[in-house]
Design a protein around this motif. Structure first.
Motif, PDB file in Angstrom:
ATOM      1  N   GLU A 134       0.844  -1.188   0.000  1.00  0.00           N
ATOM      2  CA  GLU A 134       0.000   0.000   0.000  1.00  0.00           C
ATOM      3  C   GLU A 134       0.883   1.243   0.000  1.00  0.00           C
ATOM      4  OE1 GLU A 134      -2.338  -0.586   3.514  1.00  0.00           O
ATOM      5  OE2 GLU A 134      -0.700  -0.102   4.846  1.00  0.00           O
ATOM      6  N   ARG A 135       0.345   2.352  -0.465  1.00  0.00           N
ATOM      7  CA  ARG A 135       1.111   3.598  -0.489  1.00  0.00           C
ATOM      8  C   ARG A 135       1.433   4.035   0.935  1.00  0.00           C
ATOM      9  NH1 ARG A 135      -3.143   6.398  -3.441  1.00  0.00           N
ATOM     10  NH2 ARG A 135      -2.902   7.695  -1.610  1.00  0.00           N
ATOM     11  N   PRO A 136       2.623   4.595   1.161  1.00  0.00           N
ATOM     12  CA  PRO A 136       2.988   5.029   2.517  1.00  0.00           C
ATOM     13  C   PRO A 136       2.045   6.113   3.038  1.00  0.00           C
ATOM     14  CG  PRO A 136       4.578   5.845   0.909  1.00  0.00           C
ATOM     15  CD  PRO A 136       3.660   4.904   0.184  1.00  0.00           C
ATOM     16  N   PHE A 137       1.851   6.105   4.344  1.00  0.00           N
ATOM     17  CA  PHE A 137       1.037   7.086   5.080  1.00  0.00           C
ATOM     18  C   PHE A 137      -0.442   7.052   4.711  1.00  0.00           C
ATOM     19  CE2 PHE A 137       5.392   8.758   4.878  1.00  0.00           C
ATOM     20  CZ  PHE A 137       5.677   8.802   6.230  1.00  0.00           C
ATOM     21  N   THR A 138      -0.910   5.975   4.091  1.00  0.00           N
ATOM     22  CA  THR A 138      -2.318   5.877   3.714  1.00  0.00           C
ATOM     23  C   THR A 138      -3.050   4.793   4.499  1.00  0.00           C
ATOM     24  OG1 THR A 138      -1.901   4.303   1.921  1.00  0.00           O
ATOM     25  CG2 THR A 138      -1.847   6.652   1.347  1.00  0.00           C
ATOM     26  N   GLY A 139      -2.334   3.924   5.182  1.00  0.00           N
ATOM     27  CA  GLY A 139      -2.947   2.782   5.851  1.00  0.00           C
ATOM     28  C   GLY A 139      -3.735   3.143   7.095  1.00  0.00           C
ATOM     29  N   GLU A 140      -4.775   2.396   7.330  1.00  0.00           N
ATOM     30  CA  GLU A 140      -5.680   2.611   8.457  1.00  0.00           C
ATOM     31  C   GLU A 140      -4.968   2.570   9.811  1.00  0.00           C
ATOM     32  OE1 GLU A 140      -9.701   0.552  10.356  1.00  0.00           O
ATOM     33  OE2 GLU A 140      -8.801  -0.290   8.549  1.00  0.00           O
ATOM     34  N   CYS A 171      -1.645   3.126  10.537  1.00  0.00           N
ATOM     35  CA  CYS A 171      -0.357   3.814  10.623  1.00  0.00           C
ATOM     36  C   CYS A 171      -0.218   4.584  11.941  1.00  0.00           C
ATOM     37  CB  CYS A 171      -0.189   4.746   9.423  1.00  0.00           C
ATOM     38  SG  CYS A 171       1.508   5.295   9.174  1.00  0.00           S
ATOM     39  N   ASP A 172      -1.277   5.250  12.369  1.00  0.00           N
ATOM     40  CA  ASP A 172      -1.214   6.076  13.578  1.00  0.00           C
ATOM     41  C   ASP A 172      -2.056   5.549  14.731  1.00  0.00           C
ATOM     42  OD1 ASP A 172       0.542   8.000  12.470  1.00  0.00           O
ATOM     43  OD2 ASP A 172      -1.129   8.898  11.386  1.00  0.00           O
ATOM     44  N   CYS A 228       8.158   5.703   8.751  1.00  0.00           N
ATOM     45  CA  CYS A 228       8.362   5.112   7.423  1.00  0.00           C
ATOM     46  C   CYS A 228       7.092   5.129   6.571  1.00  0.00           C
ATOM     47  CB  CYS A 228       8.904   3.692   7.539  1.00  0.00           C
ATOM     48  SG  CYS A 228       7.712   2.482   8.161  1.00  0.00           S
ATOM     49  N   GLY A 229       5.926   5.361   7.189  1.00  0.00           N
ATOM     50  CA  GLY A 229       4.685   5.410   6.428  1.00  0.00           C
ATOM     51  C   GLY A 229       3.818   4.177   6.533  1.00  0.00           C
ATOM     52  N   TRP A 230       4.294   3.157   7.247  1.00  0.00           N
ATOM     53  CA  TRP A 230       3.534   1.937   7.467  1.00  0.00           C
ATOM     54  C   TRP A 230       3.566   1.614   8.954  1.00  0.00           C
ATOM     55  CZ3 TRP A 230       6.885   2.494   3.354  1.00  0.00           C
ATOM     56  CH2 TRP A 230       6.309   2.406   2.083  1.00  0.00           C
ATOM     57  N   PRO A 231       2.573   0.898   9.468  1.00  0.00           N
ATOM     58  CA  PRO A 231       2.629   0.476  10.866  1.00  0.00           C
ATOM     59  C   PRO A 231       3.910  -0.322  11.108  1.00  0.00           C
ATOM     60  CG  PRO A 231       0.476   0.002   9.920  1.00  0.00           C
ATOM     61  CD  PRO A 231       1.363   0.432   8.793  1.00  0.00           C
ATOM     62  N   SER A 232       4.578  -0.017  12.222  1.00  0.00           N
ATOM     63  CA  SER A 232       5.848  -0.678  12.547  1.00  0.00           C
ATOM     64  C   SER A 232       5.778  -1.295  13.929  1.00  0.00           C
ATOM     65  CB  SER A 232       6.990   0.334  12.493  1.00  0.00           C
ATOM     66  OG  SER A 232       7.134   0.829  11.182  1.00  0.00           O
ATOM     67  N   ILE A 247       4.664  -3.276   8.234  1.00  0.00           N
ATOM     68  CA  ILE A 247       3.531  -4.104   7.833  1.00  0.00           C
ATOM     69  C   ILE A 247       2.448  -3.268   7.149  1.00  0.00           C
ATOM     70  CG2 ILE A 247       1.803  -5.744   8.661  1.00  0.00           C
ATOM     71  CD1 ILE A 247       4.733  -6.659   9.103  1.00  0.00           C
ATOM     72  N   ASN A 248       1.895  -3.787   6.079  1.00  0.00           N
ATOM     73  CA  ASN A 248       0.789  -3.130   5.391  1.00  0.00           C
ATOM     74  C   ASN A 248      -0.467  -3.159   6.258  1.00  0.00           C
ATOM     75  OD1 ASN A 248       1.736  -2.664   2.471  1.00  0.00           O
ATOM     76  ND2 ASN A 248       2.324  -4.791   2.826  1.00  0.00           N
ATOM     77  N   SER A 249      -1.125  -2.016   6.425  1.00  0.00           N
ATOM     78  CA  SER A 249      -2.378  -1.983   7.189  1.00  0.00           C
ATOM     79  C   SER A 249      -3.421  -2.914   6.594  1.00  0.00           C
ATOM     80  CB  SER A 249      -2.956  -0.561   7.218  1.00  0.00           C
ATOM     81  OG  SER A 249      -2.237   0.272   8.087  1.00  0.00           O
TER      82      SER A 249
END
Length: 132
Positions: free
Chosen positions: A27-33, A35-36, A63-67, A118-120
């Motif tokens: 998925e595109r960075p900073f777009t995942g459900e 991430c925050d 990084c833009g993805w859940p870590s 990890i991808n959201s």
């Protein structure tokens, strides 16, 4: 669940989930459900519902993805060498259903030094007590 045909997954998953979980998309960075997300709970594989990460291991990496710094259960994830895009990376797959979740890198916080990126779309979140 590893022996299910791709037709099973195509019917069970949304097109976006199928692309990421079964075709190793990203998925595109900073777009995942997620991430925050900071709520307490358990992150589960979106394909088979296996627990993969706990909220206590989640951190903001930028990084833009859940870590996450560590998995729920190390035996719940499989590591696969990924040589795509001219780079050497370690892909993370669900040990239960063989779905692509993301990658792990050696630039995370102590004590593990790992960053599971990890991808959201590859996860669902179950809010509540983080213990299985």
């Amino acid at each position: 669940m590893k022996n299910k045909p791709e037709s099973y997954w195509r019917e069970k998953l949304t097109p976006e989930q199928f692309n990421i979980l079964r075709e190793a998309g990203t998925e595109r960075p900073f777009t995942g459900e997620y991430c925050d997300t900071e709520a307490t709970g358990v992150y589960r594989c979106a394909a088979c519902n296996a627990p993969i990460f706990e909220s206590g291991a989640k951190f903001h990496s930028g990084c833009g993805w859940p870590s996450f710094s560590a998995p729920h259960d190390p035996d719940g994830l499989d590591e696969v060498e990924d040589l795509s895009f001219g780079r050497r990376r370690t892909e993370i797959r669900c040990a239960n259903c063989d779905s692509h979740l993301g990658h792990v890198f050696n630039d995370g916080p102590p004590p593990t030094g790992l960053r599971y990126c990890i991808n959201s779309v590859a996860m669902t979140f179950e809010e509540g007590d983080a213990e299985e």
